[in-house]
Design a protein around this motif. Sequence first.
Motif, short mmCIF file in Angstrom:
data_model
loop_
_atom_site.label_atom_id
_atom_site.label_comp_id
_atom_site.label_asym_id
_atom_site.label_seq_id
_atom_site.Cartn_x
_atom_site.Cartn_y
_atom_site.Cartn_z
N PRO A 102 -37.25 7.75 -80.30
CA PRO A 102 -36.47 7.32 -81.48
C PRO A 102 -35.62 8.42 -82.11
N TYR A 103 -36.07 9.65 -82.02
CA TYR A 103 -35.36 10.74 -82.71
C TYR A 103 -34.08 11.09 -81.95
N ALA A 104 -34.14 11.09 -80.64
CA ALA A 104 -32.93 11.32 -79.85
C ALA A 104 -31.94 10.18 -80.06
N ARG A 105 -32.45 8.96 -80.19
CA ARG A 105 -31.58 7.81 -80.43
C ARG A 105 -30.88 7.95 -81.79
N MET A 106 -31.60 8.45 -82.79
CA MET A 106 -30.96 8.66 -84.11
C MET A 106 -29.82 9.65 -83.98
N LEU A 107 -30.05 10.74 -83.24
CA LEU A 107 -29.01 11.75 -83.08
C LEU A 107 -27.81 11.19 -82.32
N ARG A 108 -28.08 10.43 -81.28
CA ARG A 108 -26.98 9.83 -80.52
C ARG A 108 -26.16 8.88 -81.40
N GLY A 109 -26.84 8.12 -82.24
CA GLY A 109 -26.14 7.23 -83.16
C GLY A 109 -25.27 8.01 -84.13
N PHE A 110 -25.78 9.13 -84.61
CA PHE A 110 -25.03 9.98 -85.53
C PHE A 110 -23.76 10.50 -84.83
N VAL A 111 -23.90 10.94 -83.59
CA VAL A 111 -22.75 11.45 -82.85
C VAL A 111 -21.72 10.34 -82.64
N GLU A 112 -22.17 9.14 -82.32
CA GLU A 112 -21.25 8.01 -82.16
C GLU A 112 -20.47 7.76 -83.46
N ARG A 113 -21.16 7.80 -84.59
CA ARG A 113 -20.48 7.59 -85.88
C ARG A 113 -19.48 8.72 -86.16
N MET A 114 -19.80 9.94 -85.77
CA MET A 114 -18.88 11.05 -85.97
C MET A 114 -17.63 10.89 -85.09
N HIS A 115 -17.80 10.37 -83.88
CA HIS A 115 -16.64 10.10 -83.02
C HIS A 115 -15.73 9.06 -83.66
N ARG A 116 -16.34 8.02 -84.24
CA ARG A 116 -15.53 6.99 -84.91
C ARG A 116 -14.83 7.56 -86.13
N ALA A 117 -15.51 8.40 -86.88
CA ALA A 117 -14.89 9.03 -88.05
C ALA A 117 -13.73 9.92 -87.63
N ARG A 118 -13.93 10.62 -86.54
CA ARG A 118 -12.88 11.51 -86.05
C ARG A 118 -11.65 10.71 -85.61
N ALA A 119 -11.88 9.54 -85.03
CA ALA A 119 -10.76 8.68 -84.64
C ALA A 119 -9.98 8.21 -85.87
N VAL A 120 -10.68 7.92 -86.96
CA VAL A 120 -10.02 7.52 -88.21
C VAL A 120 -9.15 8.66 -88.72
N VAL A 121 -9.67 9.87 -88.67
CA VAL A 121 -8.91 11.04 -89.12
C VAL A 121 -7.67 11.22 -88.24
N GLY A 122 -7.85 11.09 -86.94
CA GLY A 122 -6.70 11.22 -86.02
C GLY A 122 -5.63 10.18 -86.30
N GLY A 123 -6.06 8.96 -86.60
CA GLY A 123 -5.10 7.91 -86.93
C GLY A 123 -4.32 8.25 -88.19
N ALA A 124 -5.00 8.80 -89.18
CA ALA A 124 -4.33 9.18 -90.43
C ALA A 124 -3.36 10.33 -90.17
N GLN A 125 -3.76 11.27 -89.33
CA GLN A 125 -2.87 12.40 -89.02
C GLN A 125 -1.57 11.90 -88.38
N GLN A 126 -1.68 10.93 -87.50
CA GLN A 126 -0.49 10.40 -86.83
C GLN A 126 0.35 9.53 -87.77
N ALA A 127 -0.30 8.80 -88.65
CA ALA A 127 0.42 7.87 -89.53
C ALA A 127 1.15 8.58 -90.66
#
Length: 166
Positions: free
Chosen positions: A91-116
Motif C-alpha cells: 500500500p505504501y508504494a501505491r500511495m507514492l505512485r499515486g502521488f507521482v501520477e498527480r504531480m505529472h498531471r499538475a505539471r501538465a497543467v503548468v505546461g498548458g498555462a505556460q503555452q497559453a
Amino acid sequence: MESETETAIAEFVERMGLITQADGKPRIAGRILGLMIVHGGPFGFNELAERLSVSRASISTNTRLLEDLGVIERTATPGDRQDYFKLSGQPYARMLRGFVERMHRARAVVGGAQQALPQDMAGAQERLAELDAFYEALIDSFGNVIEAWDAKWNIPAAQKRAPAKQ
C-alpha cells in the motif's frame, strides 16, 4: 497484557487519524488505515463502523477514498452480499505512485498555462517555470524513493502500478 495491547492499538489508530487529518484527508480515513495496518482485514462496513464508533456512511465515504488511493481493496466472501475491505498489497508504494501520477498531471497543467500565456508576461512565465521545476524535482525524488522501496521489498511488476483513480 491484553488490555495494554488493546490500548496500544487504539492509540495507534487514533494517531494515524490525526496524521492523516494533518495531511488534509479525513481523520476517519486515517483511523481506518491504522486499523487495517494492525489487523490487515478483511473488515465489513458494520465491523468497521462498530470498531471505530462512526456511521456506516462515514465508513463508505472513507473506504472509497482509501480505495482510490490504492491503500485498501474491496473483497467479497462467497454467499455474503456485504463488501469487505483489506489492506492492499504494497500500500505504501501505491500511495507514492499515486502521488507521482498527480504531480505529472499538475505539471501538465503548468505546461498548458505556460503555452497559453504570452511570453511578455515575464513574471508569470518565471513563476510557472519555477513551479514546473518544483514538480519535476518532486517527481524525480519520489521516483528514486519508489525505486529504492521496490528494490528493498522485492515488489513484483504486477504491483508496480498507480491506484486506479486519483
